[in-house]
Design an enzyme around this catalytic site. Structure first.
Site, PDB file in Angstrom:
ATOM      1  N   HIS A  89     -13.363  13.650 -48.195  1.00 37.43           N
ATOM      2  CA  HIS A  89     -13.163  13.151 -49.554  1.00 37.43           C
ATOM      3  C   HIS A  89     -12.034  12.131 -49.535  1.00 37.43           C
ATOM      4  CE1 HIS A  89     -12.558  13.048 -53.898  1.00 37.43           C
ATOM      5  NE2 HIS A  89     -13.771  13.535 -53.979  1.00 37.43           N
ATOM      6  N   GLU A 106     -20.218  18.629 -52.786  1.00 35.87           N
ATOM      7  CA  GLU A 106     -21.648  18.425 -52.586  1.00 35.87           C
ATOM      8  C   GLU A 106     -22.290  19.502 -51.705  1.00 35.87           C
ATOM      9  OE1 GLU A 106     -22.297  16.679 -54.874  1.00 35.87           O
ATOM     10  OE2 GLU A 106     -22.545  14.554 -54.388  1.00 35.87           O
TER      11      GLU A 106
HETATM   12  N1  ACO Z   1     -18.196  13.413 -41.268  1.00 39.13           N
HETATM   13  C1  ACO Z   1     -17.727  12.818 -40.171  1.00 39.13           C
HETATM   14  N2  ACO Z   1     -16.719  11.931 -40.179  1.00 39.13           N
HETATM   15  C2  ACO Z   1     -16.178  11.634 -41.361  1.00 39.13           C
HETATM   16  C3  ACO Z   1     -16.610  12.228 -42.548  1.00 39.13           C
HETATM   17  C4  ACO Z   1     -17.659  13.143 -42.481  1.00 39.13           C
HETATM   18  N3  ACO Z   1     -18.139  13.748 -43.558  1.00 39.13           N
HETATM   19  N4  ACO Z   1     -15.895  11.736 -43.577  1.00 39.13           N
HETATM   20  C5  ACO Z   1     -15.034  10.860 -43.060  1.00 39.13           C
HETATM   21  N5  ACO Z   1     -15.203  10.789 -41.717  1.00 39.13           N
HETATM   22  C6  ACO Z   1     -14.476   9.971 -40.793  1.00 39.13           C
HETATM   23  C7  ACO Z   1     -14.804   8.504 -41.016  1.00 39.13           C
HETATM   24  O1  ACO Z   1     -15.931   8.112 -40.246  1.00 39.13           O
HETATM   25  C8  ACO Z   1     -13.546   7.824 -40.607  1.00 39.13           C
HETATM   26  O2  ACO Z   1     -13.516   7.682 -39.218  1.00 39.13           O
HETATM   27  P1  ACO Z   1     -12.999   6.301 -38.579  1.00 39.13           P
HETATM   28  O3  ACO Z   1     -11.587   6.163 -39.041  1.00 39.13           O
HETATM   29  O4  ACO Z   1     -13.145   6.527 -37.118  1.00 39.13           O
HETATM   30  O5  ACO Z   1     -13.897   5.244 -39.130  1.00 39.13           O
HETATM   31  C9  ACO Z   1     -12.458   8.842 -40.962  1.00 39.13           C
HETATM   32  O6  ACO Z   1     -13.088  10.104 -41.046  1.00 39.13           O
HETATM   33  C10 ACO Z   1     -11.812   8.535 -42.289  1.00 39.13           C
HETATM   34  O7  ACO Z   1     -12.818   8.378 -43.216  1.00 39.13           O
HETATM   35  P2  ACO Z   1     -12.699   7.387 -44.426  1.00 39.13           P
HETATM   36  O8  ACO Z   1     -13.837   6.422 -44.321  1.00 39.13           O
HETATM   37  O9  ACO Z   1     -11.337   6.836 -44.607  1.00 39.13           O
HETATM   38  O10 ACO Z   1     -12.976   8.343 -45.601  1.00 39.13           O
HETATM   39  P3  ACO Z   1     -13.224   7.831 -47.028  1.00 39.13           P
HETATM   40  O11 ACO Z   1     -12.116   8.345 -47.838  1.00 39.13           O
HETATM   41  O12 ACO Z   1     -13.470   6.393 -47.091  1.00 39.13           O
HETATM   42  O13 ACO Z   1     -14.598   8.532 -47.353  1.00 39.13           O
HETATM   43  C11 ACO Z   1     -16.235   9.964 -48.030  1.00 39.13           C
HETATM   44  C12 ACO Z   1     -14.754   9.607 -48.151  1.00 39.13           C
HETATM   45  C13 ACO Z   1     -17.073   8.732 -48.359  1.00 39.13           C
HETATM   46  C14 ACO Z   1     -16.553  11.058 -49.048  1.00 39.13           C
HETATM   47  C15 ACO Z   1     -16.526  10.441 -46.594  1.00 39.13           C
HETATM   48  O14 ACO Z   1     -15.740  11.565 -46.301  1.00 39.13           O
HETATM   49  C16 ACO Z   1     -18.000  10.737 -46.363  1.00 39.13           C
HETATM   50  O15 ACO Z   1     -18.753   9.810 -46.055  1.00 39.13           O
HETATM   51  N6  ACO Z   1     -18.423  12.037 -46.506  1.00 39.13           N
HETATM   52  C17 ACO Z   1     -19.813  12.384 -46.346  1.00 39.13           C
HETATM   53  C18 ACO Z   1     -20.602  12.048 -47.619  1.00 39.13           C
HETATM   54  C19 ACO Z   1     -20.291  13.001 -48.751  1.00 39.13           C
HETATM   55  O16 ACO Z   1     -20.171  14.207 -48.564  1.00 39.13           O
HETATM   56  N7  ACO Z   1     -20.160  12.416 -49.952  1.00 39.13           N
HETATM   57  C20 ACO Z   1     -19.856  13.163 -51.171  1.00 39.13           C
HETATM   58  C21 ACO Z   1     -18.409  12.996 -51.553  1.00 39.13           C
HETATM   59  S1  ACO Z   1     -17.983  13.966 -52.977  1.00 39.13           S
HETATM   60  C22 ACO Z   1     -18.502  13.038 -54.281  1.00 39.13           C
HETATM   61  O17 ACO Z   1     -18.526  11.831 -54.261  1.00 39.13           O
HETATM   62  C23 ACO Z   1     -18.939  13.722 -55.488  1.00 39.13           C
END
Ligand code: ACO
Length: 375
Positions: A253, A319
């Site tokens: 998140h 989620e």
């Molecule tokens: N699985 C694996 N790796 C992850 C995940 C995940 N669920 N979430 C983040 N990471 C990784 C990213 O790939 C990134 O790696 P990198 O630095 O090597 O590129 C690192 O962790 C940091 O991630 P960010 O991109 O900075 O996280 P951000 O805050 O932008 O994203 C998000 C948040 C979009 C929710 C992300 O965690 C994600 O894609 N989760 C999966 C989708 C999901 O569950 N969405 C629902 C969110 S809740 C809602 O909106 C109601």
């Protein structure tokens, strides 16, 4: 010439875009406050109409009781049902959320009835009609005497829903009704700030919600559980997908650095529903076995994410348990994002009301990194 601007953060991470009286997300403490209530307490004490009453009042509308809102929504649902033939004709071949987008876009911005009521009422009517059409069934008319959760389940199935299912859906609708300056709310506020009107702002919010990084994750959570299938397959599946650089749906998140508090509220709702033996029949993999597998996947995914990214705490988000709860309610996974919209529209409409009161255009700047004309 002005000095070129620099981007602060590509995802606006630390930018405060608005003042709001609607909700507060404390990502360090794992706390969500909605209209003065901790989210767990709100979900335990209010149904959806009660939560709407709090939010609309906090946004600046005249105070209304939950009962008055239920009655007004009853009338507005009847109105929305009049649009169903046009909705079905316009949405042939679209997914449920795309159909909902098309249906909402047909509503005029300029209408005598309070737009927030029309929009909140249209969601369950449209989503249920679209889901039934996907199963080759005729739409079921709304019943103005029923609340939002009960009437949605009744319009989906054509039957009177069990009270424990209504409570579980209400808990979901309240738990995700609002959540600070999330992407869809921000999109809705930007559109509202141009004075485009509430319908346009809510259509924009739904478009932002649809993406898998925001409200599109719960369906893929169930796809993941289906692909894994049995406990022994969890680690090989997780290792293979993380090695590919895939994101695990239902984890991570932008704001929460700890567990999303909404995950706990929904986890409890899933457990209550399972204890009453009220999970929906006929849903793929629903029931005790499904929940046990999901909990094992969650445990191992957290370990695997910790090992893969020790510097970034990635925890369970809302989620993951949304997927389990909606599946237990026999809601088809193709409708999950639209059902999220059906809940979040309460928050979106409150934010639009608040933004319209602020009255100032949202217009940030960009940092130009392209070519300059030759001197
Ligand atoms: N699985 C694996 N790796 C992850 C995940 C995940 N669920 N979430 C983040 N990471 C990784 C990213 O790939 C990134 O790696 P990198 O630095 O090597 O590129 C690192 O962790 C940091 O991630 P960010 O991109 O900075 O996280 P951000 O805050 O932008 O994203 C998000 C948040 C979009 C929710 C992300 O965690 C994600 O894609 N989760 C999966 C989708 C999901 O569950 N969405 C629902 C969110 S809740 C809602 O909106 C109601």
């Amino acid at each position: 010439m002005d000095k070129p601007l620099k981007a602060t953060a590509s995802g606006l991470d630390s930018v405060v875009a608005a003042e709001t009286a609607l909700s507060h997300v404390d990502g360090e403490a794992g706390r969500l406050i909605v209209a003065g209530h901790d989210i767990g307490a709100l979900a335990a004490s209010h149904d959806y109409e009660g939560a709407l009453a709090l939010l609309w009042r906090a946004a600046g509308r005249a105070p209304e009781t939950a009962g008055n809102i239920r009655a007004a929504l009853g009338r507005a649902k009847f109105d929305a049902f009049g649009h169903v033939p046009a909705l079905l004709a316009a949405s042939e071949g679209l997914t449920v959320v795309e159909g909902l987008r098309a249906g909402l876009a047909m509503l005029p911005d300029d209408h005598a009835l309070a737009p927030e009521l029309r929009l909140v009422a249209a969601h369950p009517v449209f989503v249920a009609a679209l889901c039934r059409r996907a199963e080759g069934k005729a739409p079921v008319a709304p019943d103005p005497a029923r609340g939002q959760a009960a009437d949605f389940l009744a319009m989906m199935t054509g039957e009177t829903p069990k009270p424990e299912k209504v409570r579980a859906l209400d808990a979901y609708l309240v738990t995700v009704i609002d959540h600070g300056m999330n992407a869809s709310t921000f999109a809705a506020r930007v559109i509202a700030s141009t004075r485009a009107g509430m319908v346009s702002a809510i259509v924009g919010g739904l478009c932002a919600l649809k993406g898998p990084l925001h409200g599109g994750a719960p369906g893929p959570v169930l796809d993941m559980l289906d692909e894994i299938g049995v406990e022994e397959a969890i680690m090989p599946w997780l290792d293979a997908h993380l090695a590919e650089g895939d994101r695990l749906m239902g984890f991570g998140h932008r704001i929460y650095k700890v567990r999303d508090p909404r995950a706990d509220v929904l986890n409890e709702a899933v457990a209550r529903l399972a204890a009453r033996g009220a999970e929906g029949p006929g849903t793929e993999g629903s029931g005790a076995g499904r929940i046990a597998l999901a909990r094992a996947v969650e445990r191992k995914a957290l370990e695997a994410l910790h090992a893969a990214r020790p510097g970034r705490r990635l925890d369970t988000n809302v989620e993951f348990f949304t997927a389990l709860l909606l599946e237990a309610l026999a809601i088809p996974r193709a409708a999950f994002t639209a059902v999220f919209g059906m809940a979040r529209v309460g928050g979106w409409t409150a934010h639009v009301i608040e933004q319209e009161r602020v009255g100032r255009l949202i217009r940030p700047q960009s940092a130009y990194v392209g070519l300059w004309p030759e001197e």
